[in-house]
Design an enzyme around this catalytic site. Structure first.
Site, mmCIF file in Angstrom:
data_model
loop_
_atom_site.group_PDB
_atom_site.id
_atom_site.type_symbol
_atom_site.label_atom_id
_atom_site.label_comp_id
_atom_site.label_asym_id
_atom_site.label_seq_id
_atom_site.Cartn_x
_atom_site.Cartn_y
_atom_site.Cartn_z
ATOM 1 N N LYS A 1 -4.254 -10.217 -6.809
ATOM 2 C CA LYS A 1 -4.938 -10.434 -5.897
ATOM 3 C C LYS A 1 -6.338 -9.480 -6.454
ATOM 4 O O LYS A 1 -6.298 -8.414 -6.742
ATOM 5 C CB LYS A 1 -4.946 -10.106 -4.508
ATOM 6 N N LYS B 1 0.865 -1.036 -0.003
ATOM 7 C CA LYS B 1 0.008 0.114 -0.142
ATOM 8 C C LYS B 1 1.175 1.205 0.095
ATOM 9 O O LYS B 1 0.612 2.308 -0.608
ATOM 10 C CB LYS B 1 -0.991 0.134 1.127
ATOM 11 N N LYS C 1 -10.697 -5.127 -3.141
ATOM 12 C CA LYS C 1 -11.623 -3.826 -3.595
ATOM 13 C C LYS C 1 -11.330 -2.557 -3.830
ATOM 14 O O LYS C 1 -11.770 -1.765 -4.196
ATOM 15 C CB LYS C 1 -12.613 -3.781 -2.267
#
Ligand code: ATP
Ligand code: LTN
Length: 330
Positions: free
Chosen positions: A195, A112, A198
């Site tokens: 992956k 992230k 969302k």
């Protein structure tokens, strides 16, 4: 004593089929196996910038999806992380037992933060696993069902528990991650090497997609060279991902799914995968809509908040006492 089972989903965006396969579909079974504590990780959602109204809507959605997945508020405790202040208090204490080095090795943090400007990376994103460890520890959880990407955080919680107990005695319960055999990591349909998540909008099936959109996405999923429907994640990541989705939807093993498609072509295969997904997701969406209309999630959260606070405060007191915080008001 029955097992304590705890898990959470953070309300950061539209939930995907990955969330369903990794966690949601197991909840109904889990609530009959042990004492379930299932929550909305809304404090965790703040670790990346999010609009307040979006956060509110997403939080309602996560609870509604829990209920649509078959969680029964009479059996399981469903709550908002932010409605139990013990999470923040435990976080303030437990942060002293995890170290900068180990936090900086967490894959989720590395992934992230790599996409961000360094000067805008919040402390909360770095310290994410401390709050997650607090979530787990406060409920004396034995089992933490998660997708594979979260396993590392639960392992870190185990390190923390060890460290803490070595120092203060057997105060904290040792949790164990539980990752499902089939579907621990559903991949993106447009790039089966990453992956399905969302926060990555391409190649996702969202739990709110209508059946037509679901079919379209599956029919146009990236596949691999050759024409055999075979499970081989290395050489056939696209086909393997679709096989996994099929197996999860039918609640069968990968081998059984493979067997079912022997001799079938990609087109026919994809069409059957789409049928299988729609067959499960459509009734799930109907239940979700009804829950949103009747607002039944409100009562579930009110009841859950009371039960969760009682247990969490109990553990928090144990922790405070162990580390030497004065308690003169008893
Ligand atoms: P984000 O992209 O915002 O990090 P996410 O989709 O990874 O979100 P989380 O809230 O982190 O979602 O995940 C909720 C649960 O769903 C976790 O236990 C996670 O491991 C699981 N999960 C998420 N994506 C997948 C996936 N693609 N396959 C299997 N499990 C998944
Ligand atoms: N980090 C998890 C959400 C989460 C969680 C937890 C899961 C927060 N606290 C405790 C299990 C146990 C995620 O991103 N899904």
């Amino acid at each position: 004593m029955s097992e304590k089972i705890l898990t959470g989903i953070k309300p950061t965006g539209q939930l995907t089929l990955g969330n369903y396969i990794g966690v949601l579909r197991h909840l109904k079974r889990l609530q009959d196996r042990g004492d379930c504590y299932i929550f909305v990780a809304d404090l965790h959602a703040l670790t990346l910038p999010i609009d307040p109204e979006v956060l509110r809507q997403n939080s309602i959605d996560v609870v509604a999806f829990y209920l649509a997945a078959g969680l029964d508020p009479q059996k399981a405790t469903i709550f908002l992380q932010s409605s139990v202040s013990a999470h923040a208090e435990a976080n303030a204490i437990l942060q002293n037992y995890l170290y900068m080095g180990e936090l900086s090795r967490m894959t989720q943090f590395k992934d992230k933060s790599a996409k961000m400007n360094e000067s805008a990376i919040g402390l909360g994103l770095f310290a994410y696993p401390v709050l997650m460890a607090s979530d787990i520890i406060l409920y004396d959880a034995d089992i933490v069902p998660v997708g594979e990407d979260q396993k590392q955080h639960v392992e870190l919680t185990r390190d923390l528990v060890n460290r803490f107990n070595n120092r203060y005695g057997e105060v904290l319960k040792m949790p164990k991650p539980e990752v499902s055999k089939v579907g621990k990591r559903i991949m993106s349909l447009s790039d089966p090497t990453v992956k399905m998540s969302k926060s990555d909008l391409k190649g996702d099936i969202f739990l709110k997609d209508d059946p037509k959109a679901i079919r379209k996405k599956i029919m146009s999923a990236v596949t691999d060279l050759g024409c055999e429907v075979k499970y081989d994640p290395e050489n056939k990541p696209g086909i393997s991902n679709l096989l996994t989705i099929y197996a999860a939807m039918k609640d069968i093993s990968i081998e059984e799914a493979e067997q079912h498609f022997v001799g079938k072509r990609y087109g026919e295969f994809k069409s059957e995968v789409a049928d299988a997904v729609i067959e499960v997701i459509e009734p799930f969406q109907n239940r979700y809509r009804q829950i949103i209309e009747t607002k039944s999630y409100v009562q579930a959260l009110k009841d859950g908040q009371i039960k969760a606070n009682a247990l969490a405060n109990n553990t928090l007191n144990r922790i405070k006492k162990a580390v030497g915080l004065l308690d003169i008001y008893e």
